[in-house]
Design a protein around this motif. Structure first.
Motif, PDB file in Angstrom:
ATOM      1  N   GLN A   1      33.620  28.785  -0.289  1.00 57.85           N
ATOM      2  CA  GLN A   1      32.582  29.706  -0.723  1.00 57.85           C
ATOM      3  C   GLN A   1      33.218  31.072  -0.938  1.00 57.85           C
ATOM      4  O   GLN A   1      33.795  31.658  -0.018  1.00 57.85           O
ATOM      5  CB  GLN A   1      31.453  29.816   0.315  1.00 57.85           C
ATOM      6  N   ARG A   2      33.099  31.565  -2.146  1.00 60.68           N
ATOM      7  CA  ARG A   2      33.714  32.841  -2.489  1.00 60.68           C
ATOM      8  C   ARG A   2      32.695  33.964  -2.304  1.00 60.68           C
ATOM      9  O   ARG A   2      31.541  33.854  -2.718  1.00 60.68           O
ATOM     10  CB  ARG A   2      34.246  32.789  -3.926  1.00 60.68           C
ATOM     11  N   VAL A   3      33.135  35.055  -1.683  1.00 60.16           N
ATOM     12  CA  VAL A   3      32.262  36.190  -1.365  1.00 60.16           C
ATOM     13  C   VAL A   3      32.810  37.433  -2.057  1.00 60.16           C
ATOM     14  O   VAL A   3      34.010  37.715  -1.982  1.00 60.16           O
ATOM     15  CB  VAL A   3      32.190  36.426   0.158  1.00 60.16           C
ATOM     16  N   ASP A   4      31.898  38.171  -2.713  1.00 54.28           N
ATOM     17  CA  ASP A   4      32.264  39.418  -3.372  1.00 54.28           C
ATOM     18  C   ASP A   4      32.017  40.584  -2.402  1.00 54.28           C
ATOM     19  O   ASP A   4      30.869  40.963  -2.139  1.00 54.28           O
ATOM     20  CB  ASP A   4      31.429  39.595  -4.650  1.00 54.28           C
ATOM     21  N   LEU A   5      33.076  41.166  -1.881  1.00 50.20           N
ATOM     22  CA  LEU A   5      32.962  42.252  -0.908  1.00 50.20           C
ATOM     23  C   LEU A   5      32.559  43.577  -1.545  1.00 50.20           C
ATOM     24  O   LEU A   5      32.226  44.526  -0.832  1.00 50.20           O
ATOM     25  CB  LEU A   5      34.289  42.442  -0.165  1.00 50.20           C
ATOM     26  N   SER A   6      32.592  43.660  -2.858  1.00 49.72           N
ATOM     27  CA  SER A   6      32.183  44.907  -3.502  1.00 49.72           C
ATOM     28  C   SER A   6      30.676  45.104  -3.421  1.00 49.72           C
ATOM     29  O   SER A   6      30.172  46.206  -3.641  1.00 49.72           O
ATOM     30  CB  SER A   6      32.635  44.923  -4.956  1.00 49.72           C
TER      31      SER A   6
END
Length: 369
Positions: A107-112
């Motif tokens: 699962q990819r998470v966008d920290l921006s």
């Protein structure tokens, strides 16, 4: 010397020669030349220390076909799961995993972005392993909070726990206690209208009812409330003489609160009650007031004494008139005197002629003329 090596089931091996990649060995028995080095790995594990640079190794199709390579950008996280169970957090970089045996999902998470997706189970991932990537704010049951993003108001936060990704966006939560509180305004030196100097201590009970006015529209609402009550107290006492203030001090708190309700509401505060704790006079003023009080009490005492003396004299006069008009009352009075004398002396000697009562009357000087 040629040697025989065996690669176990669920293993894979890299053969390097002269510092470079030679070939990939699957499970089974293999011969190695003397100048070849064998590196064995378990399938489903991370290739964390490859014998040669990973970009070089991935240029060989046989190796690239056996690896799952996860590239994580600077502003990303990747969560690794196996059969729905969390395994690890992958930070920025390249993460090569040998294929086979274990099947991973990612699962990819966008920290921006600040918001954390609802399908991420933070309850099981905090404080570890996601603690380093998440900032947490707790608003207690008796509080309300205000969320500021990049120093601008975002929303009001009710009691609860709030999580946001850590990134370059400034996030701030200010909280205020919504319970009833008490503020002390103590040691205030104030001049009355007749120029008497007093030192006054006052307390006010209040409750924050509008968190936006208290934290967004105003700065330091508690400090503003203190100054507001200080000025209201000074204005009220400054319009009173000392005597008026001492007579009406029980209603001072109600008057000050009544005149301060609108100003307190503008900072989101509801005033609930208060009171005057102390009124301290200077030493010389206190002595003067004590002297006045003593003079008043002495005058009252003299008035009472004169009134009682007048009443006593009037009572004696009425008794004398009755006794003059009634011989029986005279006789009773004589007997009362005899009784009182008998209580005070042990014996009385009388001599001569005449009746006993006549002798006693002559002795006491109470004979009726």
């Amino acid at each position: 010397m040629i040697r025989l090596v065996r690669v176990q089931k669920f293993q894979v091996a890299l053969v390097c020669q002269h510092g470079g990649f030679a070939r990939l060995l699957p499970a089974g028995t293999h011969w190695l030349w003397p100048n070849e080095t064998l590196y064995t790995y378990s399938r489903g594990t991370l290739l964390d220390k490859p014998p040669i640079d990973l970009p070089v190794l991935l240029t060989y199709p046989a190796v690239a076909a056996e690896l799952d390579v996860i590239d994580v950008a600077d502003n990303e996280l990747v969560l690794q799961y196996e059969n729905g169970q969390f395994q690890r957090v992958l930070g920025r970089g390249r993460w090569p995993f040998w294929q086979g045996v274990r099947q991973f999902t990612y699962q990819r998470v966008d920290l921006s972005k600040l918001t954390i997706p609802a399908d991420i189970d933070l309850q099981s991932l905090l404080p570890q392993p996601l603690g380093a990537y998440v900032r947490t704010f707790v608003v207690e049951a008796h509080e309300q909070g205000v969320l500021f993003i990049d120093w601008a108001f975002s929303q009001v936060l009710n009691p609860g726990t709030y999580h946001f990704w850590k990134n370059n966006t400034a996030v701030q939560v200010q909280k205020v206690d919504m319970r009833q509180q008490q503020l002390e305004v103590s040691g205030q030196e104030i001049l009355t209208r007749d120029k008497a100097t007093l030192r006054v201590s006052f307390f006010i009970q209040y409750r924050v009812v509008d968190v936006l006015k208290a934290l967004v529209d105003n700065k330091e609402h508690e400090r503003q409330l203190y100054v507001l009550m200080q000025l209201a107290l000074r204005a009220y006492i400054g319009n009173q003489t000392l005597d008026q203030l001492l007579e009406t001090k029980s209603s001072l708190a109600d008057d000050v609160i009544r005149h301060s309700l609108d100003a307190a509401a503008s900072i989101g505060v509801d005033l609930r009650g208060g009171g005057l704790r102390d009124v301290i006079l200077p030493g010389d003023m206190r002595d003067i007031l004590n002297q006045v009080l003593m003079a008043e009490k002495k005058a009252q005492a003299n008035t009472i004494m004169r009134r009682e003396e007048t009443a006593s004299t009037r009572s004696l006069l009425n008794t004398a008139r009755l006794m003059e008009e009634n011989d029986m009352l005279w006789k009773l009075k004589e007997m009362e005197y005899v009784e009182k004398i008998a209580e005070k002396v042990s014996s009385i000697s009388v001599s001569g002629s005449g009746q006993l009562l006549e002798q006693l009357k002559g002795l006491l000087g109470t004979a009726k003329n």
